[in-house]
Design a protein around this motif. Structure first.
Motif, PDB file in Angstrom:
ATOM      1  N   ILE A 155      42.751  45.267  48.395  1.00 13.81           N
ATOM      2  CA  ILE A 155      42.545  44.732  47.045  1.00 13.81           C
ATOM      3  C   ILE A 155      42.584  43.624  46.916  1.00 13.81           C
ATOM      4  CG2 ILE A 155      43.356  45.406  44.939  1.00 13.81           C
ATOM      5  CD1 ILE A 155      45.065  48.359  46.051  1.00 13.81           C
ATOM      6  N   THR A 156      41.239  42.484  46.214  1.00 11.96           N
ATOM      7  CA  THR A 156      41.699  41.691  46.505  1.00 11.96           C
ATOM      8  C   THR A 156      41.438  41.482  44.422  1.00 11.96           C
ATOM      9  OG1 THR A 156      40.295  41.517  48.092  1.00 11.96           O
ATOM     10  CG2 THR A 156      40.259  39.794  46.379  1.00 11.96           C
ATOM     11  N   ARG A 157      42.880  40.405  44.044  1.00  6.78           N
ATOM     12  CA  ARG A 157      43.751  40.037  43.207  1.00  6.78           C
ATOM     13  C   ARG A 157      42.271  38.829  43.217  1.00  6.78           C
ATOM     14  NH1 ARG A 157      47.791  36.896  41.073  1.00  6.78           N
ATOM     15  NH2 ARG A 157      48.600  36.964  43.064  1.00  6.78           N
ATOM     16  N   CYS A 158      41.632  38.881  41.524  1.00  4.65           N
ATOM     17  CA  CYS A 158      40.955  37.935  40.556  1.00  4.65           C
ATOM     18  C   CYS A 158      41.830  36.678  39.786  1.00  4.65           C
ATOM     19  CB  CYS A 158      40.108  38.630  40.442  1.00  4.65           C
ATOM     20  SG  CYS A 158      38.696  37.552  38.851  1.00  4.65           S
ATOM     21  N   HIS A 159      41.580  35.215  40.538  1.00  4.98           N
ATOM     22  CA  HIS A 159      43.181  34.805  40.083  1.00  4.98           C
ATOM     23  C   HIS A 159      42.276  34.222  39.120  1.00  4.98           C
ATOM     24  CE1 HIS A 159      45.812  35.260  42.904  1.00  4.98           C
ATOM     25  NE2 HIS A 159      44.326  35.434  44.469  1.00  4.98           N
ATOM     26  N   THR A 160      40.891  33.575  38.967  1.00  2.00           N
ATOM     27  CA  THR A 160      40.330  32.797  38.173  1.00  2.00           C
ATOM     28  C   THR A 160      38.741  33.236  38.278  1.00  2.00           C
ATOM     29  OG1 THR A 160      39.298  31.100  39.640  1.00  2.00           O
ATOM     30  CG2 THR A 160      41.606  31.679  38.947  1.00  2.00           C
ATOM     31  N   LEU A 161      38.206  33.697  37.832  1.00  3.67           N
ATOM     32  CA  LEU A 161      37.401  33.709  37.022  1.00  3.67           C
ATOM     33  C   LEU A 161      35.572  32.531  37.224  1.00  3.67           C
ATOM     34  CD1 LEU A 161      36.762  35.744  33.865  1.00  3.67           C
ATOM     35  CD2 LEU A 161      36.599  36.599  35.967  1.00  3.67           C
ATOM     36  N   LEU A 172      37.609  44.838  44.133  1.00  6.89           N
ATOM     37  CA  LEU A 172      38.629  43.633  42.956  1.00  6.89           C
ATOM     38  C   LEU A 172      39.372  43.758  41.475  1.00  6.89           C
ATOM     39  CD1 LEU A 172      37.605  40.572  43.159  1.00  6.89           C
ATOM     40  CD2 LEU A 172      36.052  41.072  41.538  1.00  6.89           C
ATOM     41  N   TRP A 173      40.672  43.301  42.112  1.00  7.43           N
ATOM     42  CA  TRP A 173      41.382  43.376  41.190  1.00  7.43           C
ATOM     43  C   TRP A 173      41.602  42.858  39.381  1.00  7.43           C
ATOM     44  CZ3 TRP A 173      47.332  43.125  41.793  1.00  7.43           C
ATOM     45  CH2 TRP A 173      48.153  43.698  40.603  1.00  7.43           C
ATOM     46  N   THR A 174      40.964  43.167  38.911  1.00  4.52           N
ATOM     47  CA  THR A 174      40.865  42.286  37.614  1.00  4.52           C
ATOM     48  C   THR A 174      41.672  42.488  36.282  1.00  4.52           C
ATOM     49  OG1 THR A 174      39.359  43.607  37.199  1.00  4.52           O
ATOM     50  CG2 THR A 174      38.018  41.745  38.046  1.00  4.52           C
ATOM     51  N   ASP A 175      42.082  43.513  36.598  1.00  4.56           N
ATOM     52  CA  ASP A 175      43.678  43.560  35.702  1.00  4.56           C
ATOM     53  C   ASP A 175      43.971  42.293  34.439  1.00  4.56           C
ATOM     54  OD1 ASP A 175      43.314  45.756  35.101  1.00  4.56           O
ATOM     55  OD2 ASP A 175      45.571  46.483  36.488  1.00  4.56           O
ATOM     56  N   LEU A 176      44.353  41.054  35.329  1.00  2.00           N
ATOM     57  CA  LEU A 176      44.827  40.222  34.752  1.00  2.00           C
ATOM     58  C   LEU A 176      43.425  39.482  33.929  1.00  2.00           C
ATOM     59  CD1 LEU A 176      46.902  37.901  33.835  1.00  2.00           C
ATOM     60  CD2 LEU A 176      46.561  36.962  36.599  1.00  2.00           C
ATOM     61  N   MET A 177      42.360  38.978  35.076  1.00  2.00           N
ATOM     62  CA  MET A 177      41.526  38.606  34.040  1.00  2.00           C
ATOM     63  C   MET A 177      40.169  39.221  32.309  1.00  2.00           C
ATOM     64  SD  MET A 177      40.750  35.376  35.032  1.00  2.00           S
ATOM     65  CE  MET A 177      42.719  35.780  35.306  1.00  2.00           C
ATOM     66  N   MET A 178      40.577  40.487  32.612  1.00  2.00           N
ATOM     67  CA  MET A 178      39.845  41.491  32.277  1.00  2.00           C
ATOM     68  C   MET A 178      40.937  42.144  30.899  1.00  2.00           C
ATOM     69  SD  MET A 178      36.835  41.064  32.658  1.00  2.00           S
ATOM     70  CE  MET A 178      35.890  41.952  32.237  1.00  2.00           C
ATOM     71  N   GLU A 179      42.029  42.307  31.069  1.00  2.00           N
ATOM     72  CA  GLU A 179      43.053  42.833  30.184  1.00  2.00           C
ATOM     73  C   GLU A 179      44.140  42.062  29.824  1.00  2.00           C
ATOM     74  OE1 GLU A 179      44.356  46.591  31.268  1.00  2.00           O
ATOM     75  OE2 GLU A 179      42.152  47.018  32.742  1.00  2.00           O
ATOM     76  N   LYS A 180      44.614  40.492  30.469  1.00  2.00           N
ATOM     77  CA  LYS A 180      45.225  39.863  30.261  1.00  2.00           C
ATOM     78  C   LYS A 180      46.368  40.029  30.647  1.00  2.00           C
ATOM     79  CE  LYS A 180      41.972  37.011  28.684  1.00  2.00           C
ATOM     80  NZ  LYS A 180      40.383  35.817  29.366  1.00  2.00           N
ATOM     81  N   GLN A 181      46.239  41.334  31.265  1.00  2.00           N
ATOM     82  CA  GLN A 181      47.948  41.523  32.050  1.00  2.00           C
ATOM     83  C   GLN A 181      47.919  41.730  33.528  1.00  2.00           C
ATOM     84  OE1 GLN A 181      49.026  45.750  30.137  1.00  2.00           O
ATOM     85  NE2 GLN A 181      47.296  46.125  29.697  1.00  2.00           N
ATOM     86  N   MET A 182      48.789  41.943  33.948  1.00  2.00           N
ATOM     87  CA  MET A 182      48.980  41.932  35.516  1.00  2.00           C
ATOM     88  C   MET A 182      48.244  43.071  36.014  1.00  2.00           C
ATOM     89  SD  MET A 182      48.681  40.966  38.173  1.00  2.00           S
ATOM     90  CE  MET A 182      49.113  39.105  37.877  1.00  2.00           C
ATOM     91  N   TYR A 183      49.442  44.453  35.124  1.00  2.00           N
ATOM     92  CA  TYR A 183      49.344  45.612  35.706  1.00  2.00           C
ATOM     93  C   TYR A 183      48.915  46.568  34.639  1.00  2.00           C
ATOM     94  CZ  TYR A 183      52.484  44.469  39.122  1.00  2.00           C
ATOM     95  OH  TYR A 183      52.660  43.421  40.153  1.00  2.00           O
ATOM     96  N   GLY A 184      47.014  46.218  34.200  1.00  2.00           N
ATOM     97  CA  GLY A 184      46.177  47.199  33.001  1.00  2.00           C
ATOM     98  C   GLY A 184      46.139  48.215  33.949  1.00  2.00           C
ATOM     99  N   SER A 185      44.919  49.232  33.636  1.00  2.00           N
ATOM    100  CA  SER A 185      44.297  50.117  34.004  1.00  2.00           C
ATOM    101  C   SER A 185      43.908  50.685  35.443  1.00  2.00           C
ATOM    102  CB  SER A 185      42.534  50.615  32.746  1.00  2.00           C
ATOM    103  OG  SER A 185      41.665  49.177  33.348  1.00  2.00           O
ATOM    104  N   GLN A 186      42.911  49.454  36.205  1.00  2.00           N
ATOM    105  CA  GLN A 186      43.501  49.877  37.763  1.00  2.00           C
ATOM    106  C   GLN A 186      44.725  49.636  38.321  1.00  2.00           C
ATOM    107  OE1 GLN A 186      40.929  45.771  38.197  1.00  2.00           O
ATOM    108  NE2 GLN A 186      39.337  46.933  38.837  1.00  2.00           N
TER     109      GLN A 186
END
Length: 219
Positions: A155-161, A172-186
């Motif tokens: 699982i690769t965390r997306c740090h920046t777009l 690709l773990w995109t919670d931070l970028m897409m939902e503005k929270q680290m622990y979102g839907s993914q």
């Protein structure tokens, strides 16, 4: 009481079971719950019923090494040896990545940790430790099968777009970028599972995924 999130210790703090270290802070980097599960030696659901300070040996100078020992009542083991865990050890302060838990026996936790050479379970703030009631139903179900099915995935965390995977075995773990929270839907609703062709993909659902599934599913 605030949940202790899933985190992974960075090189800022090096925790050694056999030696005390003077550090100013515990620095950890968030990881997906599945990744924390796969990294752990033991994952249990338990209540904490007591705590005491104990000596767990001596450092290289002959000084006793202090640890906090939590006495626990195991409810269920999701990963680990074929025996109940009745005690878990942690550093005596949060600066050393030590964990503080409710000892009243009223709160249930999902606790993950490592096993030392003597077979004792240890936990740090960089492990997966959170109140059971704070977990989603998908996370709870994933502990019994789906997380393990994805332990060969990364699982690769997306740090920046922009961000992307570099291999088909990654999710690709995109919670931070897409939902503005680290622990979102993914983090709360998905598991990264290996597909029939050897690649990995996010899976969402109550039932275990079909062996031949080709993309995100919602049964």
């Amino acid at each position: 009481m605030l949940s202790i999130k899933v985190v992974l210790c960075t090189l800022t703090v090096l925790i050694l079971w056999g030696a005390e270290m003077d550090v100013d802070a515990c620095s950890c980097s968030p990881v997906h719950p599945q990744q924390a599960f796969c990294n752990a030696d033991i994952v249990i659901r338990a209540k904490v019923v007591g705590e005491k300070r104990v000596d767990t040996g001596n450092d290289i100078y002959g000084n006793p090494i202090k640890r906090s020992q939590y006495d626990v009542k195991q409810i269920k083991m999701f990963k680990g040896p074929d025996q109940d865990i009745d005690a878990i050890f942690t550093a005596p302060s949060s600066a050393m990545c030590g964990v503080t838990l409710d000892t009243s026996g009223k709160m249930e936790y999902l606790i993950s940790g490592k096993v030392d050479a003597s077979g004792k379970m240890h936990m740090t703030l960089c492990d997966y430790i959170t109140p059971w009631d704070s977990m989603s139903s998908t996370q709870k179900k994933s502990l019994t099968q789906r997380y393990q099915m994805g332990c060969e995935c990364k699982i690769t965390r997306c740090h920046t777009l922009p961000c992307s995977i570099s291999a088909p075995e990654e999710c690709l773990w995109t919670d931070l970028m897409m939902e503005k929270q680290m622990y979102g839907s993914q983090a709360n609703e998905y598991a990264c599972v290996k597909r029939a062709d050897g690649s990995c993909s996010w899976y969402r659902g109550v039932a275990p995924p079909k062996k031949e599934f080709l993309d995100i599913e919602d049964p």
